[in-house]
Design a protein around this motif. Structure first.
Motif, short mmCIF file in Angstrom:
data_model
loop_
_atom_site.label_atom_id
_atom_site.label_comp_id
_atom_site.label_asym_id
_atom_site.label_seq_id
_atom_site.Cartn_x
_atom_site.Cartn_y
_atom_site.Cartn_z
N TRP A 80 0.81 -1.29 0.10
CA TRP A 80 -0.03 0.03 0.08
C TRP A 80 0.85 1.41 0.07
CZ3 TRP A 80 -5.05 -1.09 -0.25
CH2 TRP A 80 -5.44 -2.48 -0.03
N ASP A 125 -3.63 3.62 -0.94
CA ASP A 125 -3.76 3.10 -2.38
C ASP A 125 -3.05 1.82 -2.51
OD1 ASP A 125 -5.19 5.29 -2.91
OD2 ASP A 125 -3.51 6.61 -3.48
N TYR A 144 3.25 10.46 -1.77
CA TYR A 144 2.88 9.52 -0.52
C TYR A 144 3.81 9.46 0.73
CZ TYR A 144 -0.11 7.22 -3.85
OH TYR A 144 -1.31 6.82 -4.76
#
Lengths: 248, 151
Positions: free
Chosen positions: A187, A196, A220
């Motif tokens: 993820w 995600d 991220y």
């Protein structure tokens, strides 16, 4: 026919790789010490170097690029020299943080101290995939680690973020064997805590696997791994992350 | 593909060659030849090794030599330049007498030794040597005449 004439006559065959080892070595030794044959060798080598251009170009399949990158990353993990430690970045708050994760998160935060940066890959991925480097290589390739906790304690992952290629490779090691029907799921976690899905995989019998993340890591905050139902994994994590690290 | 005639195997060979280059990147010396030449040489050598069922240590690696002059201008120009080079090389090879062309292709793309080529084509070894030499000399001369070989 003199030795020189013999050798001079062998230069073309040598350039084309058409001599056996002994003949090639004898020719090499002669060429090294003979100015005239060195000139011949240089001239014929240039001609031979042009031969590949005669071949019709074939566009390589996209998967070949991925294969090369993955193989290179796998090879690199065992040969990368120590890189300088990088200043840690304060972790963002994230809603997806069950109690146990918060505890583990502190460990991950501490592990962030040890984040390693600047994997200099010789000619750099950019050159290897046929593009010219413009920005410094150290800013294009970043390496950091994922650390296992709880059931995955002892497992770890090395992330090689090929920024210029918008892909990352994660080299997992010492992962426990999965129960039947289960998979590991990678993820990408945003600073806001939204996960995600990036990849699903099953490690080999040694608990190793190199996973390609076909997405830029920019934006991220963390990479995490959970165990989910196979073969496709889950739409959202069903458990607390067991292996994670901050994006470098 | 030209050497192996097998897409899957060609991919394997390209991957192996890139990997070798990746792990030996520090050994790349631009003074000895361009990256393109390095790549092409590595892929060709790996392909021949596979084809001939031999290992790399059984092959004599040759020094890289300067190659066709390369433009370092913008990409579009490099594309055009490369296309012109390709055209010239094809023309040059196409203009070779068939027996010379065949000899060079058997050696370079087929990985055959001069003795094997002599056996295959049923001509004396000295003839094979002569054909190789003549073919490369003509190729060199043709390309040099078009300003494509930096001699």
């Amino acid at each position: 026919m003199s030795d020189h004439e013999d050798m001079e006559g062998a230069v073309a065959a040598w350039v084309l790789g058409a001599l056996d080892l002994e003949e090639g070595e004898a020719t090499r030794l002669h060429v090294e010490g003979c100015p005239s044959c060195r000139q011949t060798f240089a001239r014929l080598s240039r001609a031979a170097a042009a031969l590949p251009l005669e071949v019709e170009e074939i566009s390589p399949p996209p998967r070949l690029r991925e294969r090369v990158l993955v193989a290179a990353a796998a090879a690199r993990t065992s040969t990368v020299p120590n890189a300088p430690a990088r200043k840690r970045v304060a972790p963002p708050a994230r809603p997806w943080k069950p109690a146990a994760f918060q505890l583990g998160y502190r460990t991950a935060f501490a592990a962030a101290l040890a984040i390693l940066v600047a994997l200099l890959i010789g000619l750099a991925a950019g050159d290897l995939v046929g593009r010219n480097s413009v920005t410094p290589v150290s800013s294009q390739v970043v390496r950091f680690t994922l650390v296992g906790h709880g059931p995955l304690a002892g497992a770890h992952g090395t992330v090689i973020d090929l920024k210029s290629d918008c892909v990352a490779l994660v080299d997992f090691n010492k992962l426990p064997t999965l129960e039947k029907g289960k998979v590991y799921q990678v993820w990408l976690i945003t600073p806001g805590g939204h996960p995600d899905s990036a990849a699903v995989f099953v490690p080999d019998s040694n608990g190793s696997k190199v996973v390609l993340v076909s997405a830029p890591l920019k934006g991220y905050a963390q990479i995490a791994v959970t165990t989910e139902d196979g073969p496709d994994g889950a739409q959202a994590p069903t458990q607390q992350p067991q292996l994670y690290g901050s994006v470098g | 593909m030209r050497v192996l005639d097998d897409p899957g195997r060609a991919e394997d060979v390209v991957q192996e060659a890139f990997l070798k280059i990746w792990t030996n990147a520090a050994g790349f010396d631009p003074k000895r030849g361009s990256l393109r030449t390095w790549l092409i040489t590595a892929v060709r050598n790996r392909s021949i090794d596979y084809l001939r069922g031999r290992s790399a240590h059984e092959r004599q690696e040759q020094e890289l030599m300067p190659e066709l002059t390369e433009s370092h201008a913008s990409d579009p120009w490099r594309e055009v330049s490369l296309a012109l080079e390709r055209m010239a090389v094809r023309q040059a090879v196409g203009n070779l007498p068939p027996e010379q062309r065949q000899t060079v292709q058997l050696a370079y793309f087929g990985g055959y030794s001069q003795r094997e080529i002599a056996d295959m084509t049923k001509v004396p070894l000295s003839t094979v040597k002569g054909r190789m030499r003549l073919a490369l000399e003509k190729l060199s001369s043709y390309l040099q005449g078009r300003g494509l070989v930096d001699v």
